[in-house]
Design a protein around this motif. Structure first.
Motif, mmCIF file in Angstrom:
data_model
loop_
_atom_site.group_PDB
_atom_site.id
_atom_site.type_symbol
_atom_site.label_atom_id
_atom_site.label_comp_id
_atom_site.label_asym_id
_atom_site.label_seq_id
_atom_site.Cartn_x
_atom_site.Cartn_y
_atom_site.Cartn_z
ATOM 1 N N VAL A 152 39.953 23.909 21.446
ATOM 2 C CA VAL A 152 39.767 22.320 21.559
ATOM 3 C C VAL A 152 38.751 21.909 22.524
ATOM 4 N N GLY A 153 38.192 22.686 23.485
ATOM 5 C CA GLY A 153 37.040 22.115 24.191
ATOM 6 C C GLY A 153 35.835 22.239 23.252
ATOM 7 N N ILE A 154 35.853 23.097 22.613
ATOM 8 C CA ILE A 154 34.431 23.253 21.728
ATOM 9 C C ILE A 154 34.632 22.234 20.694
ATOM 10 N N THR A 155 35.911 21.794 20.084
ATOM 11 C CA THR A 155 35.996 20.626 19.037
ATOM 12 C C THR A 155 35.714 19.425 19.769
ATOM 13 N N GLN A 156 35.965 19.148 21.121
ATOM 14 C CA GLN A 156 35.880 17.966 21.523
ATOM 15 C C GLN A 156 34.186 17.868 21.742
ATOM 16 N N ILE A 157 33.554 18.911 22.126
ATOM 17 C CA ILE A 157 32.042 18.658 22.113
ATOM 18 C C ILE A 157 31.446 18.413 20.998
ATOM 19 N N LEU A 158 31.961 19.134 19.784
ATOM 20 C CA LEU A 158 31.443 18.956 18.435
ATOM 21 C C LEU A 158 31.715 17.361 17.973
ATOM 22 N N VAL A 159 32.844 17.164 18.033
ATOM 23 C CA VAL A 159 33.413 15.747 17.207
ATOM 24 C C VAL A 159 32.933 14.708 18.460
ATOM 25 N N TYR A 160 32.912 14.742 19.416
ATOM 26 C CA TYR A 160 32.664 13.493 20.442
ATOM 27 C C TYR A 160 31.252 13.326 20.740
ATOM 28 N N ILE A 161 30.939 14.333 21.365
ATOM 29 C CA ILE A 161 29.306 14.399 21.806
ATOM 30 C C ILE A 161 28.428 14.613 20.621
ATOM 31 N N GLY A 162 28.861 15.402 19.739
ATOM 32 C CA GLY A 162 28.022 15.473 18.463
ATOM 33 C C GLY A 162 27.960 14.395 17.780
ATOM 34 N N ALA A 163 29.136 13.844 17.324
ATOM 35 C CA ALA A 163 29.407 12.646 16.371
ATOM 36 C C ALA A 163 29.617 11.398 16.644
ATOM 37 N N VAL A 164 30.622 11.225 17.528
ATOM 38 C CA VAL A 164 30.822 9.863 17.668
ATOM 39 C C VAL A 164 30.114 9.148 18.571
ATOM 40 N N VAL A 165 29.461 9.743 19.670
ATOM 41 C CA VAL A 165 28.406 9.060 20.668
ATOM 42 C C VAL A 165 27.156 8.763 19.471
ATOM 43 N N VAL A 166 26.681 9.570 18.586
ATOM 44 C CA VAL A 166 25.606 9.032 17.618
ATOM 45 C C VAL A 166 26.086 7.967 16.913
ATOM 46 N N LEU A 167 27.324 8.118 16.441
ATOM 47 C CA LEU A 167 27.673 6.915 15.694
ATOM 48 C C LEU A 167 27.752 5.368 16.437
ATOM 49 N N PHE A 168 28.027 5.728 17.993
ATOM 50 C CA PHE A 168 27.947 4.538 18.789
ATOM 51 C C PHE A 168 26.385 3.965 18.786
#
Lengths: 169, 93
Positions: free
Chosen positions: A60-76
């Protein structure tokens, strides 16, 4: 290290991460610079990932980094650029009257903290909370297979919906 | 470690997110606060496998939500040249 030593180290790490997260969250909702807000969001989400790793939930920790910091923040950041929000401090990011919002947030905090304190008192977590990715996968593909498929369809629907809303025609 | 450490941290961050949603006028900032609210669901993770699975589901749903939310904001910006939510009052009675 002894079991006690590990516990003390865990508690210190928790305290440090929690303090950083609360500070970053407060700056996130008060800063007037939209890009800074996105970067503070990165700090909060990274703190969540750190907590997952601290508790031994590596997947879950690694998924969190991948999905949020990798994708969602770039989307923002794309959202900030495409809506041409000014880079730098900006007027009119907040409502002029903020007291009702403060009161509502304080009420929410009071009620939820009261509920968890009376509900869980001093329940201790087990000393070893580590879980393996294989156990998570087993659970997703047996007990939670139907929610898993539902979430897959939801993602597809959201993807198509987002394209349908945002496309120019 | 106490279970309550995590739950109280979640509650505090949730309340901060609620403040953000109510006090912000810029749509992108409101979406960021919503992301913060959804993300503090790590409190649902109580060192059990089910908790981890639910945390994963929440990550997925939040990602879907932000995709649709930003699409709506882009449309709003295209039609009104602004993402100020207090100007989007067409449906206000």
């Amino acid at each position: 290290m002894t079991v006690l030593g590990v516990l003390v180290a865990q508690n210190i790490a928790f305290g440090v991460i929690a303090a950083i997260m609360v500070f970053a969250a407060l700056r996130l909702v008060t800063t007037r610079n939209v890009v800074h807000a996105a970067l503070f969001l990165v700090v909060v989400l990274g703190g969540v990932a750190g907590l997952f790793l601290l508790m031994g939930a590596e997947f879950v920790g690694i998924t969190q980094i991948l999905v949020y910091i990798g994708a969602v923040v770039v989307l923002f950041l794309f959202g900030i650029m495409l809506t041409r929000t000014r880079i730098g401090d900006e007027e009119g990011t907040d409502h002029p009257k903020r007291l009702p919002a403060v009161l509502a947030a304080a009420l929410v905090a009071t009620i939820t903290i009261y509920a968890v304190v009376t509900g869980f008192g001093d329940v201790e977590l087990p000393a070893d909370t580590r879980t393996t990715t294989a156990e998570v996968a087993d659970s997703i593909f047996s007990t939670y297979i139907i929610p898993f498929e539902a979430v897959s369809v939801l993602l597809l629907a959201a993807l198509i919906g987002a394209i349908a809303i945002a496309r120019r025609d | 470690m106490l279970l309550n450490q995590f739950l109280i941290l979640s509650a505090v961050l949730f309340a901060i997110g609620v403040y953000g949603v109510l006090a912000r006028r810029n749509g992108v900032l409101v979406l960021m606060s919503i992301e913060l609210i959804l993300n503090v669901a790590f409190g649902s993770y109580v060192s059990s496998i089910s908790g981890e699975v639910f945390a994963l589901f929440i990550i997925t749903v939040a990602a879907a939500e932000v995709g649709v939310g930003l699409a709506i904001l882009l449309l709003l910006y295209r039609n009104r040249q602004s993402v100020d939510l207090s100007e989007a009052d067409l449906m206000k009675g």
